[in-house]
Design a protein around this motif. Structure first.
Motif, PDB file in Angstrom:
ATOM      1  N   PHE A 173       9.571   0.041  11.016  1.00  0.00           N
ATOM      2  CA  PHE A 173       9.006  -0.828   9.990  1.00  0.00           C
ATOM      3  C   PHE A 173       8.820  -2.232  10.553  1.00  0.00           C
ATOM      4  O   PHE A 173       7.888  -2.945  10.195  1.00  0.00           O
ATOM      5  CB  PHE A 173       9.911  -0.882   8.751  1.00  0.00           C
ATOM      6  N   ILE A 174       9.741  -2.635  11.436  1.00  0.00           N
ATOM      7  CA  ILE A 174       9.616  -3.949  12.072  1.00  0.00           C
ATOM      8  C   ILE A 174       8.489  -3.944  13.094  1.00  0.00           C
ATOM      9  O   ILE A 174       7.801  -4.953  13.292  1.00  0.00           O
ATOM     10  CB  ILE A 174      10.944  -4.336  12.770  1.00  0.00           C
ATOM     11  N   LEU A 183       5.067  -5.608  12.619  1.00  0.00           N
ATOM     12  CA  LEU A 183       5.078  -7.073  12.630  1.00  0.00           C
ATOM     13  C   LEU A 183       4.898  -7.596  14.049  1.00  0.00           C
ATOM     14  O   LEU A 183       4.130  -8.530  14.303  1.00  0.00           O
ATOM     15  CB  LEU A 183       6.394  -7.599  12.056  1.00  0.00           C
ATOM     16  N   ALA A 216       6.857  -8.136   4.451  1.00  0.00           N
ATOM     17  CA  ALA A 216       7.710  -7.393   5.381  1.00  0.00           C
ATOM     18  C   ALA A 216       8.760  -8.309   5.999  1.00  0.00           C
ATOM     19  O   ALA A 216       9.920  -7.918   6.167  1.00  0.00           O
ATOM     20  CB  ALA A 216       6.859  -6.751   6.468  1.00  0.00           C
ATOM     21  N   GLY A 267      11.381  -8.937   3.383  1.00  0.00           N
ATOM     22  CA  GLY A 267      12.214  -7.760   3.204  1.00  0.00           C
ATOM     23  C   GLY A 267      13.242  -7.607   4.310  1.00  0.00           C
ATOM     24  O   GLY A 267      14.424  -7.331   4.057  1.00  0.00           O
ATOM     25  N   LEU A 268      12.810  -7.805   5.540  1.00  0.00           N
ATOM     26  CA  LEU A 268      13.733  -7.709   6.670  1.00  0.00           C
ATOM     27  C   LEU A 268      14.766  -8.821   6.621  1.00  0.00           C
ATOM     28  O   LEU A 268      15.955  -8.592   6.857  1.00  0.00           O
ATOM     29  CB  LEU A 268      12.945  -7.772   7.983  1.00  0.00           C
ATOM     30  N   TYR A 289       3.345   2.362   9.918  1.00  0.00           N
ATOM     31  CA  TYR A 289       4.242   2.530   8.781  1.00  0.00           C
ATOM     32  C   TYR A 289       4.388   3.988   8.369  1.00  0.00           C
ATOM     33  O   TYR A 289       5.326   4.341   7.635  1.00  0.00           O
ATOM     34  CB  TYR A 289       3.729   1.715   7.594  1.00  0.00           C
ATOM     35  N   SER A 314      14.851  -4.356   0.311  1.00  0.00           N
ATOM     36  CA  SER A 314      14.215  -4.607   1.604  1.00  0.00           C
ATOM     37  C   SER A 314      13.037  -3.667   1.840  1.00  0.00           C
ATOM     38  O   SER A 314      11.916  -4.108   2.128  1.00  0.00           O
ATOM     39  CB  SER A 314      15.252  -4.441   2.722  1.00  0.00           C
ATOM     40  N   ILE A 350       8.713  -4.212   1.801  1.00  0.00           N
ATOM     41  CA  ILE A 350       7.894  -3.754   2.928  1.00  0.00           C
ATOM     42  C   ILE A 350       6.821  -2.786   2.440  1.00  0.00           C
ATOM     43  O   ILE A 350       5.653  -2.857   2.851  1.00  0.00           O
ATOM     44  CB  ILE A 350       8.782  -3.098   4.004  1.00  0.00           C
ATOM     45  N   TRP A 351       7.190  -1.883   1.548  1.00  0.00           N
ATOM     46  CA  TRP A 351       6.225  -0.905   1.032  1.00  0.00           C
ATOM     47  C   TRP A 351       5.133  -1.575   0.190  1.00  0.00           C
ATOM     48  O   TRP A 351       3.974  -1.170   0.242  1.00  0.00           O
ATOM     49  CB  TRP A 351       6.949   0.157   0.209  1.00  0.00           C
TER      50      TRP A 351
END
Length: 302
Positions: free
Chosen positions: A108-109, A112, A137, A140-141, A248, A273, A277-278
């Motif tokens: 997920f990171i 970015l 995102a 969230g992180l 993703y 988190s 992101i979603w």
């Protein structure tokens, strides 16, 4: 109906990340694997697997003279292979140590970092939707890091080195199959030397297990190479930004496996988190769909 190069690249990216997403299912059969030897044997076994793929598809050997003449691509292939090996090591460690959700977070990171590299090195621009997606995102992180009080080191290593690998792939002029072959071939001598050294000194765990488990070690090569074939096409035909967004797919599938199949804990912190992101992903995908429809409408004869 013909498919544009960009659309083809997007399709290849989707397939690659879907295959990576279900990969935890394979590594559940290697819960106590020696990570160093798993990486080395995967590299060694990748060479004959790549050659077999090339021979089956093209029915001829690679043009070695042309390959060795392109020193720049060889250099990028070697560096890319080293970068991918680090990311893959962290990834498989997470999968074989009950940390599938952390592996999910790593990817997920990743987008970015991929998007950042695309902006810095490839001079790509971010639309409003993508900026919103990246911002959500990041929030969230950051929330997860703040609540848990520690950086997700494994996830960050996976994301950073995989994104750098993707950047290297942009500079390799070999076709997808030759690129994968050379990435394995250039580092295979080091992998062979390491396995031999460990076997002579302290003993190799992989070489001392039964045939079935050894085949699982070696099977990591075709299992990981298949999505890399699709990924190679993706980075060649579509933008780094789009590859980053399509990535993703992988962590979403891994997340589902972690919660539904492997029983990992999904608490309120992760809910916030991952939820942010979603939402960011939904915004960027919605914008991409709208822009695609608009472009098609503009070129359609009236």
């Amino acid at each position: 109906m013909s498919v544009s190069p960009i659309a083809f690249g997007n399709i290849m990216a989707a397939i690659a990340f879907a295959l990576w997403g279900i990969m935890p299912l394979y590594y559940q059969f290697l819960p106590n694997a020696a990570m160093d030897e798993l990486l080395a044997l995967r590299i060694i076994a990748s060479v004959p697997v790549c050659l077999l793929i090339i021979l089956c598809i093209r029915r001829k050997w690679p043009d070695w003279q042309a390959i060795w003449a392109d020193k720049a691509s060889l250099g990028y292939a070697f560096v890319g292979s080293c970068l991918m090996s680090i990311s893959w090591y962290a990834f498989t460690w997470a999968l074989t140590n009950g940390r599938v959700m952390e592996a999910s977070l790593g990817f997920f990171i990743g987008p970015l970092v991929m998007i950042a590299l695309g902006v810095v090195f490839m001079k790509e621009t971010l639309s409003i939707g993508k900026r919103i997606g990246v911002a959500l995102a990041v929030v969230g992180l950051s929330y997860q890091v703040w609540q848990y009080g520690e950086l997700p080191i494994v996830a960050l290593v996976m994301a950073t080195f995989f994104a750098l690998y993707g950047l290297c792939k942009k500079h390799i002029k070999f076709d997808s199959y030759t690129s994968l072959l050379m990435e394995s071939l250039l580092v295979a001598p080091f992998a062979i030397a390491y396995i031999a050294y460990k076997h002579v000194t302290v003993g190799s765990e992989a070489l001392s297990v039964g045939t079935a488990e050894l085949l699982l070690y070696l099977g990591a090569a075709p299992v990981t190479l298949l999505p890399l074939v699709f990924y190679s096409y993706a980075v060649r035909y579509t933008s780094m930004t789009m590859v980053g967004l399509m990535q993703y797919i992988e962590p979403s599938l891994q997340f589902i496996l972690a919660v539904a199949l492997f029983g990992e804990i999904f608490d309120e912190v992760k809910a916030v988190s991952f939820g942010l992101i979603w939402i960011g992903l939904a915004v960027t995908l919605a914008e991409s769909v709208l822009l695609s429809r608009k472009r098609r409408a503009d070129v359609t004869p009236r």
